[in-house]
Motif scaffolding. Structure first.
Motif, PDB file in Angstrom:
ATOM      1  N   UNK A  90       0.810  -1.219   0.000  1.00  0.00           N
ATOM      2  CA  UNK A  90       0.000   0.000   0.000  1.00  0.00           C
ATOM      3  C   UNK A  90       0.846   1.273   0.000  1.00  0.00           C
ATOM      4  N   UNK A  91       2.118   1.168   0.427  1.00  0.00           N
ATOM      5  CA  UNK A  91       3.012   2.328   0.416  1.00  0.00           C
ATOM      6  C   UNK A  91       4.351   1.933  -0.203  1.00  0.00           C
ATOM      7  N   UNK A  92       4.870   2.824  -1.034  1.00  0.00           N
ATOM      8  CA  UNK A  92       6.180   2.600  -1.649  1.00  0.00           C
ATOM      9  C   UNK A  92       7.086   3.772  -1.314  1.00  0.00           C
ATOM     10  N   UNK A  93       8.280   3.458  -0.837  1.00  0.00           N
ATOM     11  CA  UNK A  93       9.314   4.470  -0.592  1.00  0.00           C
ATOM     12  C   UNK A  93      10.433   4.279  -1.608  1.00  0.00           C
ATOM     13  N   UNK A  94      10.792   5.359  -2.282  1.00  0.00           N
ATOM     14  CA  UNK A  94      11.991   5.362  -3.133  1.00  0.00           C
ATOM     15  C   UNK A  94      12.779   6.601  -2.723  1.00  0.00           C
ATOM     16  N   UNK A 118       0.037   5.142  -1.560  1.00  0.00           N
ATOM     17  CA  UNK A 118       0.930   6.229  -1.191  1.00  0.00           C
ATOM     18  C   UNK A 118       2.330   6.000  -1.766  1.00  0.00           C
ATOM     19  N   UNK A 119       2.872   7.053  -2.378  1.00  0.00           N
ATOM     20  CA  UNK A 119       4.266   7.064  -2.809  1.00  0.00           C
ATOM     21  C   UNK A 119       5.011   8.098  -1.964  1.00  0.00           C
ATOM     22  N   UNK A 120       6.137   7.703  -1.386  1.00  0.00           N
ATOM     23  CA  UNK A 120       6.980   8.629  -0.634  1.00  0.00           C
ATOM     24  C   UNK A 120       8.331   8.652  -1.339  1.00  0.00           C
ATOM     25  N   UNK A 139      -1.289  11.254 -10.368  1.00  0.00           N
ATOM     26  CA  UNK A 139      -0.974  11.294  -8.944  1.00  0.00           C
ATOM     27  C   UNK A 139      -1.041  12.741  -8.475  1.00  0.00           C
ATOM     28  N   UNK A 140      -1.576  12.924  -7.292  1.00  0.00           N
ATOM     29  CA  UNK A 140      -1.650  14.234  -6.658  1.00  0.00           C
ATOM     30  C   UNK A 140      -0.590  14.305  -5.569  1.00  0.00           C
ATOM     31  N   UNK A 141       0.171  15.379  -5.552  1.00  0.00           N
ATOM     32  CA  UNK A 141       1.128  15.585  -4.472  1.00  0.00           C
ATOM     33  C   UNK A 141       0.354  16.035  -3.237  1.00  0.00           C
ATOM     34  N   UNK A 142       0.405  15.221  -2.193  1.00  0.00           N
ATOM     35  CA  UNK A 142      -0.404  15.497  -0.997  1.00  0.00           C
ATOM     36  C   UNK A 142       0.382  16.227   0.083  1.00  0.00           C
ATOM     37  N   UNK A 155      14.619  17.093  -0.471  1.00  0.00           N
ATOM     38  CA  UNK A 155      13.173  17.279  -0.611  1.00  0.00           C
ATOM     39  C   UNK A 155      12.491  15.911  -0.588  1.00  0.00           C
ATOM     40  N   UNK A 156      11.336  15.857   0.047  1.00  0.00           N
ATOM     41  CA  UNK A 156      10.530  14.634   0.082  1.00  0.00           C
ATOM     42  C   UNK A 156       9.157  14.960  -0.494  1.00  0.00           C
ATOM     43  N   UNK A 157       8.708  14.124  -1.417  1.00  0.00           N
ATOM     44  CA  UNK A 157       7.423  14.328  -2.091  1.00  0.00           C
ATOM     45  C   UNK A 157       6.510  13.136  -1.775  1.00  0.00           C
ATOM     46  N   UNK A 158       5.331  13.413  -1.262  1.00  0.00           N
ATOM     47  CA  UNK A 158       4.339  12.367  -0.997  1.00  0.00           C
ATOM     48  C   UNK A 158       3.213  12.509  -2.018  1.00  0.00           C
ATOM     49  N   UNK A 159       2.859  11.402  -2.663  1.00  0.00           N
ATOM     50  CA  UNK A 159       1.825  11.450  -3.712  1.00  0.00           C
ATOM     51  C   UNK A 159       0.815  10.324  -3.534  1.00  0.00           C
ATOM     52  N   UNK A 160      -0.417  10.610  -3.930  1.00  0.00           N
ATOM     53  CA  UNK A 160      -1.510   9.644  -3.894  1.00  0.00           C
ATOM     54  C   UNK A 160      -2.284   9.736  -5.201  1.00  0.00           C
ATOM     55  N   UNK A 161      -3.101   8.752  -5.484  1.00  0.00           N
ATOM     56  CA  UNK A 161      -3.870   8.752  -6.730  1.00  0.00           C
ATOM     57  C   UNK A 161      -4.821   9.945  -6.795  1.00  0.00           C
ATOM     58  N   UNK A 162      -4.927  10.529  -7.968  1.00  0.00           N
ATOM     59  CA  UNK A 162      -5.833  11.653  -8.183  1.00  0.00           C
ATOM     60  C   UNK A 162      -5.324  12.517  -9.319  1.00  0.00           C
ATOM     61  N   UNK A 163      -6.176  13.402  -9.792  1.00  0.00           N
ATOM     62  CA  UNK A 163      -5.775  14.281 -10.888  1.00  0.00           C
ATOM     63  C   UNK A 163      -5.551  15.693 -10.368  1.00  0.00           C
ATOM     64  N   UNK A 164      -4.563  16.335 -10.939  1.00  0.00           N
ATOM     65  CA  UNK A 164      -4.258  17.714 -10.562  1.00  0.00           C
ATOM     66  C   UNK A 164      -3.453  18.353 -11.671  1.00  0.00           C
ATOM     67  N   UNK A 165      -3.344  19.655 -11.605  1.00  0.00           N
ATOM     68  CA  UNK A 165      -2.494  20.394 -12.532  1.00  0.00           C
ATOM     69  C   UNK A 165      -1.542  21.254 -11.718  1.00  0.00           C
TER      70      UNK A 165
END
Length: 225
Positions: A90-94, A118-120, A139-142, A155-165
Motif C-alpha cells: 500500500x506504500x512505496x518508498x523510493x 501512497x508514494x513517498x 498522482x496528486x502531491x499530498x 526534498x521529500x514528495x508524498x503522492x496519492x492517486x488523483x488528478x491535478x495540474x
C-alpha cells in the motif's frame, strides 16, 4: 534486537509512512527504514528491494540479525519488480536516488501502482521532472518536506492517486514548498540565486545563454519574495 536509529532524512521519510501500511522500500540501504518502522510497531510487513547482490546480502544479514525475517522480506529485484499484486503493498518508498531514476522506476512499474495508496519519494535532484511524471500519471502531491542534514538539502514528495495540474512554478519549486517558503527552502534557492548572479557577471551582454539565466534568476527572486 538492536533499536535502529535513522538519519534525519530517513526519519522524515518514516514519519510520512501511513500506519499499518504494507511497505515496499526500493533500494533499502541495509533495510534500516523497514526495520525501524517494524520496531516502532507502525507497520507489520515490508519488502526491502535491492537490485545489486552486495547490498541485497547486507540487507538480508541485517534483517536476520534483528530476527525480523517473518516481517521483512529482502528481495533481489529491479525497482517495482520487487513486489507482486498478492503482496498487497500500500506504500512505496523510493529515497536517495536522482529524480530521473525515480521517474524511470515508476514508469517501468506503473502498471503495478493501481492498488498502491501512497508514494513517498526523496529525489536527490531533478525534483521538477519527478513532479511532472506524477501529474502526468494521475498522482496528486499530498505533501512535501524539505530539510537540511550534514550540509545537504533534501526534498521529500508524498503522492496519492488523483488528478491535478501544477503550473511551471509549482513543478520546479514544489506546490507546498513554494507556499511555505521555509528557512531551508530559502537557503536552497538563495544559493542557486547566488550561482546565477555569478554566471551573469561572467557572461558577455550578447551571450546566447544570458537571457535564459536572467529569466531563471528573476523567477527565483519572484518565488522568494
Amino acid at each position: 534486537m538492536t533499536e535502529v536509529k535513522l538519519s534525519k532524512r530517513l526519519q522524515a521519510v518514516a514519519d510520512l509512512v501511513k500506519s499499518d501500511s504494507r511497505l515496499l522500500d526500493v533500494g533499502s540501504d541495509h533495510a534500516y527504514l523497514p526495520t525501524y518502522l517494524i520496531q516502532q510497531k507502525k507497520i507489520d510487513f515490508a519488502i526491502a528491494g535491492e537490485v545489486v547482490k552486495g547490498p541485497f546480502q547486507i540487507a538480508k544479514n541485517h534483517v536476520a540479525e534483528q530476527n525480523l525475517q517473518d516481517k521483512i522480506e529482502v528481495r533481489l529485484a529491479n525497482g517495482l519488480a520487487a513486489f507482486e499484486e498478492s503482496d498487497a503493498i500500500s506504500s512505496i518508498v523510493i529515497a536517495g536516488m536522482g529524480g530521473l531514476l525515480i521517474s524511470e522506476i515508476l514508469e517501468e512499474g506503473k502498471d503495478k501502482l493501481s492498488q498502491v495508496e501512497q508514494l513517498i519519494l526523496q529525489p536527490n535532484n531533478h525534483e521538477e521532472s519527478l513532479r511532472s511524471w506524477l501529474v502526468a500519471h494521475d498522482f496528486v502531491i499530498s505533501s512535501e518536506k524539505i530539510l537540511l542534514e550534514a550540509g545537504k538539502i533534501y526534498e521529500i514528495i508524498v503522492a496519492e492517486h488523483g488528478t491535478s495540474e501544477l503550473n511551471e512554478t509549482e513543478l520546479e519549486f514544489g506546490p507546498y514548498l513554494s507556499q511555505e517558503k521555509s528557512e531551508v527552502f530559502r537557503k536552497k534557492w538563495n544559493k542557486e540565486l547566488s550561482t546565477l548572479k555569478k554566471i551573469l557577471e561572467r557572461l558577455p551582454e550578447n551571450h546566447e545563454k544570458r537571457a535564459a539565466v536572467q529569466a531563471k534568476k528573476e523567477k527565483i527572486e519572484g518565488v522568494l519574495q
